[in-house]
Design a protein around this motif. Structure first.
Motif, PDB file in Angstrom:
ATOM      1  N   ALA A   1       0.841  -1.200   0.000  1.00 38.59           N
ATOM      2  CA  ALA A   1       0.000   0.000   0.000  1.00 38.59           C
ATOM      3  C   ALA A   1       0.875   1.248   0.000  1.00 38.59           C
ATOM      4  O   ALA A   1       1.870   1.328   0.721  1.00 38.59           O
ATOM      5  CB  ALA A   1      -0.916  -0.002   1.226  1.00 38.59           C
ATOM      6  N   GLY A   2       0.516   2.188  -0.871  1.00 36.93           N
ATOM      7  CA  GLY A   2       1.240   3.447  -0.953  1.00 36.93           C
ATOM      8  C   GLY A   2       2.457   3.449  -1.853  1.00 36.93           C
ATOM      9  O   GLY A   2       3.157   4.458  -1.940  1.00 36.93           O
ATOM     10  N   LYS A   3       2.736   2.349  -2.556  1.00 37.38           N
ATOM     11  CA  LYS A   3       3.952   2.259  -3.363  1.00 37.38           C
ATOM     12  C   LYS A   3       3.714   2.381  -4.868  1.00 37.38           C
ATOM     13  O   LYS A   3       4.656   2.364  -5.652  1.00 37.38           O
ATOM     14  CB  LYS A   3       4.692   0.939  -3.083  1.00 37.38           C
ATOM     15  N   VAL A   4       2.476   2.546  -5.307  1.00 43.09           N
ATOM     16  CA  VAL A   4       2.199   2.608  -6.747  1.00 43.09           C
ATOM     17  C   VAL A   4       2.912   3.791  -7.397  1.00 43.09           C
ATOM     18  O   VAL A   4       3.564   3.640  -8.437  1.00 43.09           O
ATOM     19  CB  VAL A   4       0.683   2.636  -7.038  1.00 43.09           C
ATOM     20  N   ALA A   5       2.827   4.967  -6.814  1.00 42.86           N
ATOM     21  CA  ALA A   5       3.473   6.145  -7.400  1.00 42.86           C
ATOM     22  C   ALA A   5       4.990   5.970  -7.461  1.00 42.86           C
ATOM     23  O   ALA A   5       5.620   6.312  -8.477  1.00 42.86           O
ATOM     24  CB  ALA A   5       3.112   7.405  -6.616  1.00 42.86           C
ATOM     25  N   ASP A   6       5.586   5.418  -6.401  1.00 41.35           N
ATOM     26  CA  ASP A   6       7.029   5.169  -6.396  1.00 41.35           C
ATOM     27  C   ASP A   6       7.401   4.169  -7.480  1.00 41.35           C
ATOM     28  O   ASP A   6       8.399   4.343  -8.193  1.00 41.35           O
ATOM     29  CB  ASP A   6       7.490   4.628  -5.041  1.00 41.35           C
ATOM     30  N   TYR A   7       6.610   3.114  -7.596  1.00 39.90           N
ATOM     31  CA  TYR A   7       6.864   2.090  -8.615  1.00 39.90           C
ATOM     32  C   TYR A   7       6.823   2.708 -10.011  1.00 39.90           C
ATOM     33  O   TYR A   7       7.731   2.503 -10.823  1.00 39.90           O
ATOM     34  CB  TYR A   7       5.845   0.953  -8.499  1.00 39.90           C
ATOM     35  N   LEU A   8       5.754   3.450 -10.307  1.00 39.68           N
ATOM     36  CA  LEU A   8       5.602   4.021 -11.650  1.00 39.68           C
ATOM     37  C   LEU A   8       6.725   5.002 -11.973  1.00 39.68           C
ATOM     38  O   LEU A   8       7.241   5.015 -13.102  1.00 39.68           O
ATOM     39  CB  LEU A   8       4.233   4.679 -11.796  1.00 39.68           C
ATOM     40  N   LYS A   9       7.116   5.818 -11.014  1.00 41.04           N
ATOM     41  CA  LYS A   9       8.213   6.765 -11.237  1.00 41.04           C
ATOM     42  C   LYS A   9       9.519   6.027 -11.515  1.00 41.04           C
ATOM     43  O   LYS A   9      10.257   6.374 -12.442  1.00 41.04           O
ATOM     44  CB  LYS A   9       8.358   7.673 -10.008  1.00 41.04           C
ATOM     45  N   THR A  10       9.811   5.002 -10.734  1.00 41.53           N
ATOM     46  CA  THR A  10      11.035   4.233 -10.918  1.00 41.53           C
ATOM     47  C   THR A  10      10.997   3.465 -12.233  1.00 41.53           C
ATOM     48  O   THR A  10      12.001   3.421 -12.959  1.00 41.53           O
ATOM     49  CB  THR A  10      11.248   3.269  -9.731  1.00 41.53           C
ATOM     50  N   TYR A  11       9.851   2.890 -12.556  1.00 44.06           N
ATOM     51  CA  TYR A  11       9.730   2.162 -13.830  1.00 44.06           C
ATOM     52  C   TYR A  11       9.959   3.101 -15.016  1.00 44.06           C
ATOM     53  O   TYR A  11      10.722   2.788 -15.931  1.00 44.06           O
ATOM     54  CB  TYR A  11       8.366   1.489 -13.950  1.00 44.06           C
ATOM     55  N   GLU A  12       9.315   4.264 -14.974  1.00 40.76           N
ATOM     56  CA  GLU A  12       9.446   5.192 -16.097  1.00 40.76           C
ATOM     57  C   GLU A  12      10.891   5.662 -16.279  1.00 40.76           C
ATOM     58  O   GLU A  12      11.371   5.771 -17.407  1.00 40.76           O
ATOM     59  CB  GLU A  12       8.530   6.397 -15.894  1.00 40.76           C
ATOM     60  N   SER A  13      11.593   5.908 -15.189  1.00 39.09           N
ATOM     61  CA  SER A  13      12.953   6.437 -15.290  1.00 39.09           C
ATOM     62  C   SER A  13      14.024   5.364 -15.474  1.00 39.09           C
ATOM     63  O   SER A  13      15.072   5.645 -16.051  1.00 39.09           O
ATOM     64  CB  SER A  13      13.288   7.289 -14.064  1.00 39.09           C
TER      65      SER A  13
ATOM     66  N   GLU B   1      -7.652   1.577 -10.102  1.00 41.65           N
ATOM     67  CA  GLU B   1      -8.342   2.640  -9.384  1.00 41.65           C
ATOM     68  C   GLU B   1      -9.522   2.074  -8.584  1.00 41.65           C
ATOM     69  O   GLU B   1      -9.881   2.588  -7.541  1.00 41.65           O
ATOM     70  CB  GLU B   1      -8.844   3.703 -10.372  1.00 41.65           C
ATOM     71  N   PHE B   2     -10.152   1.025  -9.097  1.00 39.48           N
ATOM     72  CA  PHE B   2     -11.267   0.336  -8.439  1.00 39.48           C
ATOM     73  C   PHE B   2     -10.955  -1.149  -8.395  1.00 39.48           C
ATOM     74  O   PHE B   2     -10.102  -1.637  -9.115  1.00 39.48           O
ATOM     75  CB  PHE B   2     -12.580   0.549  -9.205  1.00 39.48           C
ATOM     76  N   GLY B   3     -11.695  -1.890  -7.579  1.00 38.81           N
ATOM     77  CA  GLY B   3     -11.443  -3.324  -7.448  1.00 38.81           C
ATOM     78  C   GLY B   3     -10.207  -3.532  -6.596  1.00 38.81           C
ATOM     79  O   GLY B   3      -9.933  -2.749  -5.686  1.00 38.81           O
ATOM     80  N   PRO B   4      -9.419  -4.579  -6.891  1.00 40.06           N
ATOM     81  CA  PRO B   4      -8.174  -4.776  -6.142  1.00 40.06           C
ATOM     82  C   PRO B   4      -7.256  -3.562  -6.345  1.00 40.06           C
ATOM     83  O   PRO B   4      -6.981  -3.177  -7.478  1.00 40.06           O
ATOM     84  CB  PRO B   4      -7.569  -6.034  -6.746  1.00 40.06           C
ATOM     85  N   LEU B   5      -6.832  -2.952  -5.258  1.00 37.31           N
ATOM     86  CA  LEU B   5      -6.013  -1.746  -5.345  1.00 37.31           C
ATOM     87  C   LEU B   5      -4.530  -2.076  -5.228  1.00 37.31           C
ATOM     88  O   LEU B   5      -4.156  -3.209  -4.934  1.00 37.31           O
ATOM     89  CB  LEU B   5      -6.434  -0.761  -4.253  1.00 37.31           C
ATOM     90  N   ASN B   6      -3.709  -1.052  -5.467  1.00 42.11           N
ATOM     91  CA  ASN B   6      -2.251  -1.185  -5.381  1.00 42.11           C
ATOM     92  C   ASN B   6      -1.718  -2.195  -6.385  1.00 42.11           C
ATOM     93  O   ASN B   6      -0.787  -2.929  -6.106  1.00 42.11           O
ATOM     94  CB  ASN B   6      -1.813  -1.547  -3.949  1.00 42.11           C
ATOM     95  N   GLN B   7      -2.342  -2.213  -7.564  1.00 46.01           N
ATOM     96  CA  GLN B   7      -1.897  -3.136  -8.600  1.00 46.01           C
ATOM     97  C   GLN B   7      -1.431  -2.390  -9.843  1.00 46.01           C
ATOM     98  O   GLN B   7      -1.963  -1.348 -10.200  1.00 46.01           O
ATOM     99  CB  GLN B   7      -3.013  -4.100  -8.996  1.00 46.01           C
ATOM    100  N   ILE B   8      -0.432  -2.972 -10.475  1.00 40.93           N
ATOM    101  CA  ILE B   8       0.071  -2.545 -11.776  1.00 40.93           C
ATOM    102  C   ILE B   8      -0.283  -3.658 -12.747  1.00 40.93           C
ATOM    103  O   ILE B   8      -0.026  -4.833 -12.466  1.00 40.93           O
ATOM    104  CB  ILE B   8       1.604  -2.360 -11.743  1.00 40.93           C
ATOM    105  N   VAL B   9      -0.886  -3.293 -13.867  1.00 35.05           N
ATOM    106  CA  VAL B   9      -1.265  -4.270 -14.894  1.00 35.05           C
ATOM    107  C   VAL B   9      -0.591  -3.848 -16.193  1.00 35.05           C
ATOM    108  O   VAL B   9      -0.735  -2.703 -16.621  1.00 35.05           O
ATOM    109  CB  VAL B   9      -2.804  -4.314 -15.091  1.00 35.05           C
ATOM    110  N   HIS B  10       0.163  -4.770 -16.792  1.00 33.67           N
ATOM    111  CA  HIS B  10       0.755  -4.444 -18.085  1.00 33.67           C
ATOM    112  C   HIS B  10       0.611  -5.620 -19.036  1.00 33.67           C
ATOM    113  O   HIS B  10       0.537  -6.778 -18.628  1.00 33.67           O
ATOM    114  CB  HIS B  10       2.197  -3.928 -17.982  1.00 33.67           C
ATOM    115  N   LEU B  11       0.500  -5.263 -20.310  1.00 36.67           N
ATOM    116  CA  LEU B  11       0.244  -6.238 -21.369  1.00 36.67           C
ATOM    117  C   LEU B  11       1.317  -6.105 -22.439  1.00 36.67           C
ATOM    118  O   LEU B  11       1.627  -4.983 -22.880  1.00 36.67           O
ATOM    119  CB  LEU B  11      -1.134  -5.991 -21.987  1.00 36.67           C
ATOM    120  N   TRP B  12       1.849  -7.244 -22.879  1.00 42.00           N
ATOM    121  CA  TRP B  12       2.895  -7.292 -23.899  1.00 42.00           C
ATOM    122  C   TRP B  12       2.500  -8.300 -24.967  1.00 42.00           C
ATOM    123  O   TRP B  12       2.072  -9.408 -24.649  1.00 42.00           O
ATOM    124  CB  TRP B  12       4.223  -7.706 -23.271  1.00 42.00           C
TER     125      TRP B  12
END
Length: 110
Positions: A12-24, A44-55
């Motif tokens: 909890a609370g690490k999504v912004a840190d994760y996204l910033k680190t991933y982007e940089s 944003e809704f449902g299970p929170l604190n998740q990153i979803v990516h598709l390749w």
């Protein structure tokens, strides 16, 4: 063509840190090796604190080769060492396109 869906559940609370680190630090490495990013999202809704990516990949062999190259990359290894403590779970799914699904990779019959 196949699509891999990866879902990371973070502390909890690490999504912004994760996204910033991933982007940089992680994005350029991953895009150069994996190729076709379909999308990258946070929940944003449902299970929170998740990153979803598709390749998208041509096939399982293409995915295997690219994922091995990524895992062996020293820059990627350094990035993963930074973000791993924030992760509490991971899910991977292989998505098979329907016959009418849009083509995501040139040269594939989708």
């Amino acid at each position: 063509m196949i699509v891999e869906e990866r879902i990371y559940t973070l502390m909890a609370g690490k999504v912004a840190d994760y996204l910033k680190t991933y982007e940089s630090e992680g994005l350029a490495i991953q895009k150069a090796i994996l190729g076709t990013m379909v999308g990258y999202f946070s929940t944003e809704f449902g299970p929170l604190n998740q990153i979803v990516h598709l390749w998208a990949y041509r096939d399982l062999a293409d995915r295997e080769i690219r994922r091995r190259r990524l895992a062996a990359d020293p820059g990627w290894q350094a990035y993963v060492a930074k973000i791993r403590p924030w992760m509490v779970g991971q899910e991977n799914k292989l998505l098979m396109p329907a016959a009418f699904s849009p083509k995501l990779i040139d040269g594939d019959a989708a």
